[in-house]
Design a protein around this motif. Structure first.
Motif, PDB file in Angstrom:
ATOM      1  N   PRO A 299       0.978  -0.919   0.187  1.00  0.00           N
ATOM      2  CA  PRO A 299      -0.513   0.080  -0.289  1.00  0.00           C
ATOM      3  C   PRO A 299       0.978   1.516   0.415  1.00  0.00           C
ATOM      4  O   PRO A 299       0.566   2.318  -0.325  1.00  0.00           O
ATOM      5  CB  PRO A 299      -0.759  -0.185   1.411  1.00  0.00           C
ATOM      6  N   VAL A 300       1.926   1.153   0.704  1.00  0.00           N
ATOM      7  CA  VAL A 300       2.714   2.548   0.777  1.00  0.00           C
ATOM      8  C   VAL A 300       4.145   3.113  -0.339  1.00  0.00           C
ATOM      9  O   VAL A 300       4.650   3.468  -0.324  1.00  0.00           O
ATOM     10  CB  VAL A 300       3.776   2.821   1.544  1.00  0.00           C
ATOM     11  N   THR A 301       4.242   1.341  -1.162  1.00  0.00           N
ATOM     12  CA  THR A 301       5.343   1.666  -2.060  1.00  0.00           C
ATOM     13  C   THR A 301       4.891   3.033  -3.251  1.00  0.00           C
ATOM     14  O   THR A 301       5.891   3.194  -3.677  1.00  0.00           O
ATOM     15  CB  THR A 301       4.948   0.655  -3.489  1.00  0.00           C
ATOM     16  N   PRO A 302       4.058   3.524  -3.456  1.00  0.00           N
ATOM     17  CA  PRO A 302       3.627   4.755  -4.431  1.00  0.00           C
ATOM     18  C   PRO A 302       3.918   5.778  -3.524  1.00  0.00           C
ATOM     19  O   PRO A 302       4.607   6.818  -4.530  1.00  0.00           O
ATOM     20  CB  PRO A 302       2.416   4.807  -4.787  1.00  0.00           C
ATOM     21  N   LEU A 303       4.198   5.515  -2.120  1.00  0.00           N
ATOM     22  CA  LEU A 303       4.539   6.922  -1.707  1.00  0.00           C
ATOM     23  C   LEU A 303       5.887   6.607  -1.478  1.00  0.00           C
ATOM     24  O   LEU A 303       6.753   8.006  -1.377  1.00  0.00           O
ATOM     25  CB  LEU A 303       4.603   6.434  -0.358  1.00  0.00           C
ATOM     26  N   PHE A 304       6.851   6.263  -1.501  1.00  0.00           N
ATOM     27  CA  PHE A 304       8.013   4.939  -1.251  1.00  0.00           C
ATOM     28  C   PHE A 304       8.120   5.857  -2.499  1.00  0.00           C
ATOM     29  O   PHE A 304       9.825   6.876  -3.250  1.00  0.00           O
ATOM     30  CB  PHE A 304       8.672   3.875  -1.091  1.00  0.00           C
ATOM     31  N   ASP A 305       7.861   6.089  -3.612  1.00  0.00           N
ATOM     32  CA  ASP A 305       8.419   5.936  -5.184  1.00  0.00           C
ATOM     33  C   ASP A 305       8.130   8.007  -5.216  1.00  0.00           C
ATOM     34  O   ASP A 305       8.987   7.923  -5.604  1.00  0.00           O
ATOM     35  CB  ASP A 305       7.123   6.127  -6.551  1.00  0.00           C
ATOM     36  N   GLU A 306       6.954   8.000  -4.952  1.00  0.00           N
ATOM     37  CA  GLU A 306       6.799   9.415  -5.273  1.00  0.00           C
ATOM     38  C   GLU A 306       7.494  10.716  -4.291  1.00  0.00           C
ATOM     39  O   GLU A 306       8.553  11.477  -4.783  1.00  0.00           O
ATOM     40  CB  GLU A 306       5.809  10.339  -4.467  1.00  0.00           C
ATOM     41  N   LEU A 307       8.925  10.055  -3.255  1.00  0.00           N
ATOM     42  CA  LEU A 307       9.631  10.498  -2.273  1.00  0.00           C
ATOM     43  C   LEU A 307      10.867   9.904  -2.868  1.00  0.00           C
ATOM     44  O   LEU A 307      12.219  10.789  -3.057  1.00  0.00           O
ATOM     45  CB  LEU A 307       9.774  10.384  -0.798  1.00  0.00           C
ATOM     46  N   GLY A 308      10.654   8.770  -4.026  1.00  0.00           N
ATOM     47  CA  GLY A 308      12.727   8.526  -4.629  1.00  0.00           C
ATOM     48  C   GLY A 308      12.921   8.486  -3.410  1.00  0.00           C
ATOM     49  O   GLY A 308      14.269   8.519  -3.934  1.00  0.00           O
ATOM     50  N   ILE A 309      12.427   7.761  -2.431  1.00  0.00           N
ATOM     51  CA  ILE A 309      13.775   6.855  -1.977  1.00  0.00           C
ATOM     52  C   ILE A 309      12.670   4.936  -2.199  1.00  0.00           C
ATOM     53  O   ILE A 309      12.193   4.563  -2.457  1.00  0.00           O
ATOM     54  CB  ILE A 309      13.134   6.667  -0.995  1.00  0.00           C
ATOM     55  N   THR A 310      14.283   4.599  -1.817  1.00  0.00           N
ATOM     56  CA  THR A 310      14.172   2.968  -1.783  1.00  0.00           C
ATOM     57  C   THR A 310      13.245   2.075  -0.170  1.00  0.00           C
ATOM     58  O   THR A 310      14.063   2.757   0.324  1.00  0.00           O
ATOM     59  CB  THR A 310      15.472   2.681  -1.679  1.00  0.00           C
TER      60      THR A 310
ATOM     61  N   GLY B 205       6.101   0.344  12.243  1.00  0.00           N
ATOM     62  CA  GLY B 205       6.967   1.346  13.004  1.00  0.00           C
ATOM     63  C   GLY B 205       8.267   1.927  12.216  1.00  0.00           C
ATOM     64  O   GLY B 205       8.758   2.746  11.615  1.00  0.00           O
ATOM     65  N   GLN B 206       9.104   0.558  12.219  1.00  0.00           N
ATOM     66  CA  GLN B 206      10.546   0.988  11.738  1.00  0.00           C
ATOM     67  C   GLN B 206      10.762   1.143   9.540  1.00  0.00           C
ATOM     68  O   GLN B 206      11.078   2.312   9.428  1.00  0.00           O
ATOM     69  CB  GLN B 206      11.640  -0.591  11.485  1.00  0.00           C
ATOM     70  N   LEU B 207       8.956   0.215   9.329  1.00  0.00           N
ATOM     71  CA  LEU B 207       8.699   1.207   8.076  1.00  0.00           C
ATOM     72  C   LEU B 207       8.566   1.722   7.705  1.00  0.00           C
ATOM     73  O   LEU B 207       8.588   2.852   6.886  1.00  0.00           O
ATOM     74  CB  LEU B 207       8.075  -0.663   8.042  1.00  0.00           C
ATOM     75  N   ASN B 208       7.478   2.416   8.333  1.00  0.00           N
ATOM     76  CA  ASN B 208       6.872   3.843   8.512  1.00  0.00           C
ATOM     77  C   ASN B 208       8.152   5.261   8.570  1.00  0.00           C
ATOM     78  O   ASN B 208       8.115   6.157   7.892  1.00  0.00           O
ATOM     79  CB  ASN B 208       6.480   4.427   9.555  1.00  0.00           C
ATOM     80  N   ARG B 209       9.501   4.657  10.123  1.00  0.00           N
ATOM     81  CA  ARG B 209      10.296   6.037  10.095  1.00  0.00           C
ATOM     82  C   ARG B 209      10.874   6.452   8.801  1.00  0.00           C
ATOM     83  O   ARG B 209      11.396   7.597   8.567  1.00  0.00           O
ATOM     84  CB  ARG B 209      11.201   5.498  10.758  1.00  0.00           C
ATOM     85  N   ALA B 210      11.168   5.523   7.824  1.00  0.00           N
ATOM     86  CA  ALA B 210      12.095   5.617   6.715  1.00  0.00           C
ATOM     87  C   ALA B 210      10.998   6.724   6.153  1.00  0.00           C
ATOM     88  O   ALA B 210      11.244   7.678   5.003  1.00  0.00           O
ATOM     89  CB  ALA B 210      12.015   4.655   5.306  1.00  0.00           C
TER      90      ALA B 210
END
Length: 363
Positions: free
Chosen positions: A97-108, A307-312
């Motif tokens: 569900p949050v992969t698009p957010l990582f893509d939006e922020l340009g981070i792995t 929480g650790q996943l969220n921290r990134a």
């Protein structure tokens, strides 16, 4: 007088008002001292501290106030995990569900998180050595030996519950004070006998049932942000009221300026119950992360892995001054927040309780 209750007599404090403990680095010795010096009970959420940090924390608070204070720990510091292959599957599921957010922020996205919470038993050893006036705890009941050692050191114990059954378990264990928290409260839902989603009782319903079921003094929590709420729970039979969000919004707390300002804004109208932030059910203001999981079939990771996943996401967003990835804990009465300083809030609470009680008496 309204402020003379079994709870205030037990701790020799003037008013039955408790500042809720905040985890996640949101507590501060300055806020604890401000509430204690005003005549209430200040609290510090210390579950994120290592055992060897607890003695210094208590010393720091004692340097600021001579009154009683509470240190709060979590009895259960992690959820049950399956073997590594199953956990890898859960991680990929939670990531979707949050992969698009990582893509939006340009981070792995990060690699599979690992759980490294502090050991509760080691924390308790250090806490008993430091001997704070009050040891409060959530997510379960400490063992009988721990409670007995606290009694021997003169440490008052206060356990938090979300259902009547949990209250009875606390009372039968001999806990000195029971904090009954309704689902209106901000932060984590600290249920321990049943899943949190099956333990959602409101404060108005929970408190009088708990008062009738236990011998220990009861502190009411959840949805209390002004003197009307304090007067209401005292009328229900509570021996005190615990207030979280309104104190979190004060300058003395260690919440960020953005968090405090948001609690004073119109955005505080709406809160959500979600596992998206930490893996355990908690109430806060919705953000992009909670929205991503709201309609998804995939589940967040167990606590504390989520929480650790969220921290990134949070750290990457904050670096870009995008705060809509940051969890902001808040209760349902956040829109009642008025004060920027703990002393002003405490004074207003006392005045409002006296005014409300006077109205009920017909003064």
């Amino acid at each position: 007088m309204w402020h003379k209750t079994p709870f205030t007599e037990m701790l020799n404090i003037r008013y039955p008002i408790v500042q809720g403990p905040f985890g996640g680095g949101h507590s501060s010795p300055e806020l604890v001292a401000a509430v204690t010096d005003a005549g209430g009970l200040g609290s510090f959420g210390a579950m994120g501290l290592a055992p060897d940090e607890l003695g210094g924390l208590c010393a720091s608070i004692r340097s600021l106030t001579s009154g009683p204070f509470a240190i709060n720990l979590w009895v259960s510091t992690s959820d049950e995990f399956s073997g590594t292959p199953a956990l890898e599957g859960r991680f990929q599921e939670a990531l979707a569900p949050v992969t698009p957010l990582f893509d939006e922020l340009g981070i792995t996205p990060p690699a599979l998180p690992t759980a490294t919470p502090h050991d509760f038993d080691a924390q308790v050893e250090a806490l008993i050595e430091a001997a704070p006036p009050v040891f409060s705890f959530v997510y379960g009941v400490p063992n009988a030996g721990t409670l007995e050692r606290c009694r021997a050191r003169g440490i008052v114990t206060a356990g938090t519950i979300t259902t009547v059954e949990e209250a009875i378990a606390m009372d039968e264990a001999g806990v000195d004070v029971i904090v009954a928290t309704g689902f209106e409260a901000g932060g984590h839902r600290v249920s321990f006998l049943r899943p949190a989603e099956s333990s959602l009782m409101g404060t108005l319903s929970l408190v009088p049932q708990v008062v009738d079921a236990v011998r220990a003094p009861v502190i009411a929590a959840g949805g209390i942000a002004d003197g009307r709420g304090v007067a209401a729970v005292l009328a229900l039979g509570a021996s005190g009221a615990q207030i979280g969000t309104a104190f979190l919004a004060c300058e003395e707390s260690n919440a960020t300026a953005h968090h405090r300002d948001t609690l004073h804004s119109d955005r505080a109208w709406h809160t959500v119950l979600t596992r998206a932030y930490s893996g355990r059910l908690g109430r806060g203001l919705g953000n992009r992360v909670s929205e991503a999981y709201e309609h998804a079939h995939e589940r967040p990771m167990p606590y504390p892995l989520q929480g650790q996943l969220n921290r990134a996401l949070r750290e990457a967003g904050e670096t870009r001054n995008q705060m809509d990835f940051t969890p902001l804990w808040a209760g349902q009465s956040a829109r009642l927040v008025r004060d920027r300083h703990a002393g002003a809030l405490f004074e207003r609470l006392v005045n409002e309780v006296e005014e409300r009680i006077g109205v009920l008496r017909g003064d």
